[in-house]
Motif scaffolding. Structure first.
Motif, PDB file in Angstrom:
ATOM      1  N   SER A 202       0.823  -1.207   0.000  1.00  0.00           N
ATOM      2  CA  SER A 202       0.000   0.000   0.000  1.00  0.00           C
ATOM      3  C   SER A 202       0.853   1.252   0.000  1.00  0.00           C
ATOM      4  O   SER A 202       1.587   1.516   0.959  1.00  0.00           O
ATOM      5  N   LEU A 203       0.719   2.039  -1.054  1.00  0.00           N
ATOM      6  CA  LEU A 203       1.406   3.320  -1.102  1.00  0.00           C
ATOM      7  C   LEU A 203       0.828   4.270  -0.056  1.00  0.00           C
ATOM      8  O   LEU A 203       1.545   5.124   0.480  1.00  0.00           O
ATOM      9  N   ILE A 204      -0.460   4.099   0.255  1.00  0.00           N
ATOM     10  CA  ILE A 204      -1.105   4.939   1.276  1.00  0.00           C
ATOM     11  C   ILE A 204      -0.513   4.642   2.645  1.00  0.00           C
ATOM     12  O   ILE A 204      -0.204   5.551   3.423  1.00  0.00           O
ATOM     13  N   ASP A 205      -0.344   3.359   2.965  1.00  0.00           N
ATOM     14  CA  ASP A 205       0.282   2.995   4.244  1.00  0.00           C
ATOM     15  C   ASP A 205       1.699   3.548   4.329  1.00  0.00           C
ATOM     16  O   ASP A 205       2.138   4.006   5.387  1.00  0.00           O
ATOM     17  N   ASN A 206       2.428   3.500   3.214  1.00  0.00           N
ATOM     18  CA  ASN A 206       3.778   4.067   3.198  1.00  0.00           C
ATOM     19  C   ASN A 206       3.755   5.557   3.513  1.00  0.00           C
ATOM     20  O   ASN A 206       4.589   6.065   4.271  1.00  0.00           O
ATOM     21  N   PHE A 207       2.785   6.257   2.918  1.00  0.00           N
ATOM     22  CA  PHE A 207       2.680   7.688   3.152  1.00  0.00           C
ATOM     23  C   PHE A 207       2.485   7.983   4.635  1.00  0.00           C
ATOM     24  O   PHE A 207       3.156   8.852   5.203  1.00  0.00           O
ATOM     25  N   PHE A 208       1.560   7.284   5.261  1.00  0.00           N
ATOM     26  CA  PHE A 208       1.306   7.535   6.676  1.00  0.00           C
ATOM     27  C   PHE A 208       2.466   7.085   7.549  1.00  0.00           C
ATOM     28  O   PHE A 208       2.706   7.665   8.613  1.00  0.00           O
ATOM     29  N   LEU A 209       3.208   6.091   7.093  1.00  0.00           N
ATOM     30  CA  LEU A 209       4.421   5.701   7.808  1.00  0.00           C
ATOM     31  C   LEU A 209       5.438   6.841   7.756  1.00  0.00           C
ATOM     32  O   LEU A 209       6.134   7.119   8.733  1.00  0.00           O
ATOM     33  N   HIS A 210       5.525   7.517   6.618  1.00  0.00           N
ATOM     34  CA  HIS A 210       6.411   8.680   6.493  1.00  0.00           C
ATOM     35  C   HIS A 210       5.988   9.778   7.470  1.00  0.00           C
ATOM     36  O   HIS A 210       6.822  10.414   8.110  1.00  0.00           O
ATOM     37  N   VAL A 211       4.681  10.002   7.554  1.00  0.00           N
ATOM     38  CA  VAL A 211       4.177  11.048   8.444  1.00  0.00           C
ATOM     39  C   VAL A 211       4.482  10.706   9.896  1.00  0.00           C
ATOM     40  O   VAL A 211       4.873  11.576  10.686  1.00  0.00           O
ATOM     41  N   GLN A 212       4.329   9.429  10.269  1.00  0.00           N
ATOM     42  CA  GLN A 212       4.591   9.017  11.649  1.00  0.00           C
ATOM     43  C   GLN A 212       6.076   9.059  11.974  1.00  0.00           C
ATOM     44  O   GLN A 212       6.465   9.314  13.108  1.00  0.00           O
ATOM     45  N   GLY A 213       6.925   8.783  11.004  1.00  0.00           N
ATOM     46  CA  GLY A 213       8.366   8.874  11.233  1.00  0.00           C
ATOM     47  C   GLY A 213       9.040   7.575  11.581  1.00  0.00           C
ATOM     48  O   GLY A 213      10.266   7.460  11.491  1.00  0.00           O
ATOM     49  N   SER A 214       8.280   6.575  12.007  1.00  0.00           N
ATOM     50  CA  SER A 214       8.852   5.254  12.288  1.00  0.00           C
ATOM     51  C   SER A 214       7.713   4.255  12.314  1.00  0.00           C
ATOM     52  O   SER A 214       6.532   4.628  12.405  1.00  0.00           O
ATOM     53  N   GLY A 215       8.046   2.979  12.233  1.00  0.00           N
ATOM     54  CA  GLY A 215       7.016   1.952  12.263  1.00  0.00           C
ATOM     55  C   GLY A 215       7.615   0.566  12.319  1.00  0.00           C
ATOM     56  O   GLY A 215       8.815   0.370  12.077  1.00  0.00           O
ATOM     57  N   VAL A 216       6.781  -0.393  12.646  1.00  0.00           N
ATOM     58  CA  VAL A 216       7.182  -1.793  12.703  1.00  0.00           C
ATOM     59  C   VAL A 216       6.680  -2.485  11.443  1.00  0.00           C
ATOM     60  O   VAL A 216       5.490  -2.393  11.107  1.00  0.00           O
ATOM     61  N   ILE A 217       7.571  -3.144  10.729  1.00  0.00           N
ATOM     62  CA  ILE A 217       7.157  -3.950   9.579  1.00  0.00           C
ATOM     63  C   ILE A 217       7.202  -5.419   9.989  1.00  0.00           C
ATOM     64  O   ILE A 217       8.072  -5.841  10.758  1.00  0.00           O
ATOM     65  N   GLU A 218       6.235  -6.164   9.491  1.00  0.00           N
ATOM     66  CA  GLU A 218       6.142  -7.589   9.822  1.00  0.00           C
ATOM     67  C   GLU A 218       6.180  -8.399   8.535  1.00  0.00           C
ATOM     68  O   GLU A 218       5.337  -8.223   7.651  1.00  0.00           O
ATOM     69  N   TYR A 219       7.171  -9.290   8.431  1.00  0.00           N
ATOM     70  CA  TYR A 219       7.327 -10.110   7.234  1.00  0.00           C
ATOM     71  C   TYR A 219       6.404 -11.323   7.281  1.00  0.00           C
ATOM     72  O   TYR A 219       5.794 -11.641   8.317  1.00  0.00           O
ATOM     73  N   GLU A 220       6.316 -12.025   6.167  1.00  0.00           N
ATOM     74  CA  GLU A 220       5.392 -13.161   6.054  1.00  0.00           C
ATOM     75  C   GLU A 220       5.709 -14.291   7.031  1.00  0.00           C
ATOM     76  O   GLU A 220       4.833 -15.075   7.402  1.00  0.00           O
ATOM     77  N   ASP A 221       6.961 -14.378   7.493  1.00  0.00           N
ATOM     78  CA  ASP A 221       7.335 -15.427   8.445  1.00  0.00           C
ATOM     79  C   ASP A 221       7.147 -14.994   9.901  1.00  0.00           C
ATOM     80  O   ASP A 221       7.521 -15.719  10.824  1.00  0.00           O
ATOM     81  N   GLY A 222       6.544 -13.821  10.120  1.00  0.00           N
ATOM     82  CA  GLY A 222       6.300 -13.331  11.470  1.00  0.00           C
ATOM     83  C   GLY A 222       7.410 -12.470  12.035  1.00  0.00           C
ATOM     84  O   GLY A 222       7.250 -11.858  13.106  1.00  0.00           O
ATOM     85  N   GLU A 223       8.549 -12.370  11.340  1.00  0.00           N
ATOM     86  CA  GLU A 223       9.656 -11.529  11.817  1.00  0.00           C
ATOM     87  C   GLU A 223       9.217 -10.067  11.797  1.00  0.00           C
ATOM     88  O   GLU A 223       8.609  -9.598  10.830  1.00  0.00           O
ATOM     89  N   GLN A 224       9.522  -9.361  12.861  1.00  0.00           N
ATOM     90  CA  GLN A 224       9.226  -7.935  12.939  1.00  0.00           C
ATOM     91  C   GLN A 224      10.511  -7.133  13.004  1.00  0.00           C
ATOM     92  O   GLN A 224      11.495  -7.564  13.601  1.00  0.00           O
ATOM     93  N   LYS A 225      10.481  -5.977  12.378  1.00  0.00           N
ATOM     94  CA  LYS A 225      11.658  -5.109  12.374  1.00  0.00           C
ATOM     95  C   LYS A 225      11.187  -3.662  12.497  1.00  0.00           C
ATOM     96  O   LYS A 225      10.222  -3.255  11.843  1.00  0.00           O
ATOM     97  N   LEU A 226      11.877  -2.910  13.340  1.00  0.00           N
ATOM     98  CA  LEU A 226      11.538  -1.502  13.505  1.00  0.00           C
ATOM     99  C   LEU A 226      12.298  -0.659  12.500  1.00  0.00           C
ATOM    100  O   LEU A 226      13.524  -0.763  12.375  1.00  0.00           O
ATOM    101  N   LEU A 227      11.565   0.175  11.776  1.00  0.00           N
ATOM    102  CA  LEU A 227      12.180   1.168  10.903  1.00  0.00           C
ATOM    103  C   LEU A 227      12.059   2.521  11.590  1.00  0.00           C
ATOM    104  O   LEU A 227      10.964   2.950  11.945  1.00  0.00           O
TER     105      LEU A 227
END
Length: 386
Positions: A202-227
C-alpha cells in the motif's frame, strides 16, 4: 491550602478572558474583532481553542509554576531516564529562543528537580513555567497525535507487495535536496540504487508511515523489524489534510488520519495528485527494538512529544494541557500532563503545534488519528534564572 492546577489555571484564565472580551467589545466598534487567527483548517467547532485569552507578542510568557503538578504513572520514570541519558550525551550549549535563553545545564536541572519531586511528592520543584504563545499568540497550541504502525511487508517485491520503503540516498540534486515524493513514488527516481529496505502492498500505508516517522514492519514469516527516522529529502512539508479541505473534499470538522486514508482508498485515480501535493519524503533506517525519536532515545507512550527545537529544545520537560476526547473524537475536556520533548518532525514548525506520541499498534493509531485539537504548553525552566 493546596490549590489544584486546574483551579489555578481556571482563575487565571477567567481574569484574562474578561479583559480580552472587554477589549474585543471596544475594538468591535472600530475595526471589528478578527477571528481569523488560526489556519482555517483548524477552525472547527469545539476545537479546544481559548479564543478569549489575552493576545501577546512575546514567544514565552513566564508564569509561576502552579502547585499540584499532574503526577505521572510509572512509565514516565523510564522516559525521564532516557531524557537524562540524552542530556548527559550532548555537549553543553546555549539555546537562544527569541527573548528567552536557556542551556543544556538548565535542562539538566529541570530533569533533576522533577526526579526529586517524583521521589518525594512533598518537594516543590524550584521551576518556573514559560507558556508558549501558540498558533494565535493567545497560547493555543494545536496538539496532534502520532504513533508507530505495524505494517505487513516483504523482503522482495511481488505483484502485490511492490511499494518500497527506502533508506536515505547519497546522491543529491544540485540544490542539495533529494527527489520529491512524486519523483520517488510515481516516477521511480530511486529505482535501481539498492536503497530498498522492504516492500509493502500500500502506497497509502507508506505515506502515513512517512508522516509518523517510524514503524514496525512484519514479514510473512512473522519476523518484525523496527524502521526508524533516517532523514528527509529536504522539500517543504505540506499537509494533505489541508489540501483536501481546500479542495472541498473533506469538511474541516471531519478531517483525521482515518478520513484522509478512507478518501484516498475511495479515489485511487487521484492518489498521485493528492499525495504528491506534499513533496516532503522521509527515509528510514533499521533501528533497535523500541521506537527512537530525534533525540536518539526510546520514546515513551503518552509522555514523549515531537516539537520544533527552535522553540522547545530537545531534552526539555513540558507542562501541557492536552485534549481529552470521547470515542467519537469529540473534545470533552482538557487534562494536564508532563511531556518529554524527545522527537521532532517535518510538520512540527513554530510555536503553534506539538505532536503527542501515542504508542504502537491499532489502539494508538485510533487515538493519534483523532487528535487535532488545541491545548496549552509551558516550557519548564529553573526558577533561579529569573
Amino acid at each position: 491550602m493546596i490549590i489544584s492546577i486546574k483551579q489555578f489555571t481556571s482563575s487565571f484564565d477567567v481574569s484574562r478572558s474578561r479583559l480580552a472580551t472587554y477589549i474585543c467589545l471596544i475594538t468591535l466598534f472600530i475595526n471589528g474583532c478578527s477571528t481569523n487567527e488560526i489556519d482555517h483548517s483548524n477552525d472547527f467547532k469545539n476545537n479546544g481553542r481559548d479564543a478569549n485569552a489575552l493576545k501577546r507578542d512575546a514567544l514565552y510568557l513566564a508564569e509561576s509554576l502552579p502547585p499540584g503538578l499532574p503526577y505521572p504513572d510509572a512509565t514516565f520514570q523510564f522516559g525521564l531516564e532516557q531524557q537524562a541519558n540524552y542530556l548527559n550525551k550532548i555537549s553543553e550549549q546555549t539555546f537562544a529562543l527569541e527573548q528567552l535563553t536557556t542551556s543544556v545545564s538548565d535542562l539538566k536541572v529541570v530533569t533533576t528537580e522533577i526526579q526529586h519531586w517524583l521521589e518525594n511528592p512533598k518537594h516543590s520543584p524550584n521551576l518556573i513555567a514559560h507558556q508558549i504563545k501558540g498558533q494565535d499568540q493567545r497560547g493555543n497550541v494545536q496538539i496532534t497525535g502520532y504513533y508507530v504502525p505495524i505494517i505487513s511487508a516483504r523482503h522482495l517485491p511481488d505483484s502485490q507487495y511492490r511499494f518500497p520503503l527506502y533508506r536515505k540516498p547519497t546522491i543529491r540534486n544540485e540544490d542539495g535536496t533529494f527527489p520529491s515524493r512524486e519523483d520517488i513514488d510515481f516516477k521511480g527516481a530511486l529505482t535501481g540504487q539498492g536503497l530498498e529496505l522492504a516492500y509493502t502492498d500500500s502506497l497509502i500505508d507508506n505515506f502515513f508511515l512517512h508522516v509518523q516517522g517510524s514503524g514496525v514492519i512484519e514479514y510473512e514469516d512473522g519476523e518484525q523489524k523496527l524502521l526508524s527516522w533516517g532523514g528527509v529529502n529536504g522539500h517543504a512539508y505540506r499537509s494533505i489534510g489541508k489540501v483536501l479541505i481546500e479542495k472541498g473534499e473533506i469538511d474541516r470538522k471531519d478531517i483525521s488520519a482515518q478520513s484522509i486514508k478512507q478518501w484516498l482508498i475511495e479515489h485511487p485515480e487521484r492518489q498521485q495528485e493528492i499525495l504528491s501535493a506534499n513533496p516532503s519524503y522521509l527515509f528510514f533506517s533499521e533501528g533497535p527494538n523500541k521506537p527512537i525519536g530525534a533525540a536518539n532515545v526510546p520514546l515513551t507512550p503518552l509522555y514523549s512529544a515531537a516539537v520544533d527545537p527552535s522553540v522547545i529544545p530537545l531534552g526539555s520537560i513540558l507542562l501541557a494541557q492536552v485534549p481529552k476526547l470521547d470515542a467519537n473524537g469529540d473534545l470533552i475536556d482538557h487534562e494536564f500532563r508532563l511531556l518529554l520533548a524527545q522527537d521532532k518532525g517535518g510538520a512540527i514548525k513554530g510555536p503553534g503545534h506539538i505532536d503527542w506520541y501515542q504508542g504502537i499498534g491499532e489502539d494508538a493509531h485510533f487515538h493519534a488519528g483523532q487528535l487535532k485539537h488545541f491545548g496549552k504548553v509551558w516550557l519548564l525552566l529553573p526558577k533561579q534564572r529569573q
